[in-house]
Design a protein around this motif. Structure first.
Motif, PDB file in Angstrom:
ATOM      1  N   PHE A 129      -3.535  -0.825   9.958  1.00  0.00           N
ATOM      2  CA  PHE A 129      -2.185  -0.734   9.424  1.00  0.00           C
ATOM      3  C   PHE A 129      -2.103  -1.614   8.181  1.00  0.00           C
ATOM      4  O   PHE A 129      -2.767  -2.643   8.082  1.00  0.00           O
ATOM      5  N   VAL A 130      -1.258  -1.199   7.232  1.00  0.00           N
ATOM      6  CA  VAL A 130      -1.067  -1.943   5.997  1.00  0.00           C
ATOM      7  C   VAL A 130       0.326  -2.545   5.992  1.00  0.00           C
ATOM      8  O   VAL A 130       1.301  -1.897   6.371  1.00  0.00           O
ATOM      9  N   GLY A 131       0.399  -3.806   5.576  1.00  0.00           N
ATOM     10  CA  GLY A 131       1.673  -4.504   5.474  1.00  0.00           C
ATOM     11  C   GLY A 131       1.624  -5.481   4.327  1.00  0.00           C
ATOM     12  O   GLY A 131       0.662  -5.528   3.563  1.00  0.00           O
ATOM     13  N   SER A 132       2.670  -6.287   4.209  1.00  0.00           N
ATOM     14  CA  SER A 132       2.684  -7.295   3.155  1.00  0.00           C
ATOM     15  C   SER A 132       2.991  -8.662   3.749  1.00  0.00           C
ATOM     16  O   SER A 132       3.738  -8.779   4.729  1.00  0.00           O
ATOM     17  N   LEU A 148       6.973   0.518  10.714  1.00  0.00           N
ATOM     18  CA  LEU A 148       6.526   1.455  11.738  1.00  0.00           C
ATOM     19  C   LEU A 148       7.703   2.282  12.230  1.00  0.00           C
ATOM     20  O   LEU A 148       8.724   1.728  12.665  1.00  0.00           O
ATOM     21  N   MET A 149       7.577   3.575  12.186  1.00  0.00           N
ATOM     22  CA  MET A 149       8.570   4.489  12.750  1.00  0.00           C
ATOM     23  C   MET A 149       9.993   4.124  12.301  1.00  0.00           C
ATOM     24  O   MET A 149      10.893   3.934  13.098  1.00  0.00           O
ATOM     25  N   ASN A 150      10.172   4.008  10.987  1.00  0.00           N
ATOM     26  CA  ASN A 150      11.462   3.707  10.369  1.00  0.00           C
ATOM     27  C   ASN A 150      12.029   2.352  10.765  1.00  0.00           C
ATOM     28  O   ASN A 150      13.227   2.144  10.710  1.00  0.00           O
ATOM     29  N   ARG A 151      11.158   1.428  11.208  1.00  0.00           N
ATOM     30  CA  ARG A 151      11.578   0.078  11.547  1.00  0.00           C
ATOM     31  C   ARG A 151      10.644  -0.903  10.862  1.00  0.00           C
ATOM     32  O   ARG A 151       9.498  -0.583  10.577  1.00  0.00           O
ATOM     33  N   GLU A 152      11.143  -2.089  10.658  1.00  0.00           N
ATOM     34  CA  GLU A 152      10.314  -3.151  10.109  1.00  0.00           C
ATOM     35  C   GLU A 152      10.097  -4.197  11.185  1.00  0.00           C
ATOM     36  O   GLU A 152      11.053  -4.617  11.846  1.00  0.00           O
ATOM     37  N   ILE A 153       8.835  -4.582  11.393  1.00  0.00           N
ATOM     38  CA  ILE A 153       8.529  -5.637  12.351  1.00  0.00           C
ATOM     39  C   ILE A 153       7.658  -6.687  11.651  1.00  0.00           C
ATOM     40  O   ILE A 153       6.961  -6.383  10.693  1.00  0.00           O
ATOM     41  N   THR A 154       7.749  -7.899  12.138  1.00  0.00           N
ATOM     42  CA  THR A 154       6.949  -8.982  11.594  1.00  0.00           C
ATOM     43  C   THR A 154       5.991  -9.455  12.674  1.00  0.00           C
ATOM     44  O   THR A 154       6.396  -9.689  13.814  1.00  0.00           O
ATOM     45  N   ILE A 155       4.711  -9.559  12.302  1.00  0.00           N
ATOM     46  CA  ILE A 155       3.701 -10.029  13.244  1.00  0.00           C
ATOM     47  C   ILE A 155       2.949 -11.198  12.621  1.00  0.00           C
ATOM     48  O   ILE A 155       2.930 -11.356  11.397  1.00  0.00           O
ATOM     49  N   GLY A 156       2.311 -12.003  13.455  1.00  0.00           N
ATOM     50  CA  GLY A 156       1.463 -13.094  12.990  1.00  0.00           C
ATOM     51  C   GLY A 156       0.010 -12.675  13.045  1.00  0.00           C
ATOM     52  O   GLY A 156      -0.381 -11.872  13.898  1.00  0.00           O
ATOM     53  N   ALA A 157      -0.786 -13.190  12.131  1.00  0.00           N
ATOM     54  CA  ALA A 157      -2.220 -12.875  12.108  1.00  0.00           C
ATOM     55  C   ALA A 157      -2.985 -14.023  11.474  1.00  0.00           C
ATOM     56  O   ALA A 157      -2.418 -14.842  10.751  1.00  0.00           O
ATOM     57  N   HIS A 158      -4.264 -14.067  11.748  1.00  0.00           N
ATOM     58  CA  HIS A 158      -5.154 -15.046  11.135  1.00  0.00           C
ATOM     59  C   HIS A 158      -5.744 -14.417   9.882  1.00  0.00           C
ATOM     60  O   HIS A 158      -6.026 -13.213   9.848  1.00  0.00           O
ATOM     61  N   MET A 159      -5.950 -15.212   8.843  1.00  0.00           N
ATOM     62  CA  MET A 159      -6.478 -14.691   7.580  1.00  0.00           C
ATOM     63  C   MET A 159      -7.822 -13.977   7.742  1.00  0.00           C
ATOM     64  O   MET A 159      -8.105 -13.028   7.027  1.00  0.00           O
ATOM     65  N   SER A 160      -8.642 -14.407   8.695  1.00  0.00           N
ATOM     66  CA  SER A 160      -9.946 -13.768   8.865  1.00  0.00           C
ATOM     67  C   SER A 160      -9.834 -12.352   9.433  1.00  0.00           C
ATOM     68  O   SER A 160     -10.809 -11.615   9.436  1.00  0.00           O
TER      69      SER A 160
END
Length: 169
Positions: A129-132, A148-160
């Protein structure tokens, strides 16, 4: 064309799926060896599995001082098929290429990243998936906005776990 320790970088072709064996055995012989790896998420039967796989399957980079080290012994290393040559001598890589790969795939992957930059997730249930990037809290963690599916969600991720795609907006 010098590696950071004075050696030049060359490419060695490995036996199928033997990149780790080749890297370990080259290092045991005193060569500097590097196999860039990336983490990927595979989906199968409703299960997600995260694995580390070579960026260039079948190849590793070898730092050699051809004047001081017996470069032909690379060909006899367990896991290595051959070092790539022009017929008589190994062909060195461009200056800085391997160091650049190290910075992209290693711990320094987060340097130069800015809020607003587009990224592609490599692992987890949102793989590919692509995000900003919307926030960069402490460490190598970021918060990413996904649509996603006409909604915006925020998730956490590690740079690696990210591939950088574009410049910030």
């Amino acid at each position: 064309m010098q590696a950071s320790d004075g050696n030049e970088w060359y490419v060695a072709q490995t036996q199928p799926r033997k990149e780790s064996v080749a890297t370990q055995n080259l290092e045991n012989q005193g060569f500097r060896a590097y196999c860039p790896r990336v983490r990927r998420t595979r989906r199968h039967a409703r299960k997600f599995t995260t694995v580390s796989e070579p960026l260039f399957p079948g190849y590793v980079f070898v730092g050699i001082d051809v004047a001081e080290q017996p470069w032909r012994s690379v060909n006899g290393t367990l896991g290595v098929s051959r070092i790539l040559t022009d017929g008589a001598r190994p062909v060195p890589l461009e200056d800085g290429l391997v160091e650049h790969l190290m910075s992209l795939t290693g711990a320094a992957a987060g340097h130069g990243v800015q809020v607003g930059q587009d990224v592609r997730l490599r692992t987890g249930p949102f793989a590919d998936f692509v995000g900003s990037i919307v926030d960069m809290p402490a460490g190598n963690r970021v918060r990413i906005l996904l649509r996603l599916m006409n909604r915006e969600i925020t998730i956490g991720a590690h740079m690696s776990d990210l591939d950088l795609l574009g410049h910030p907006v």
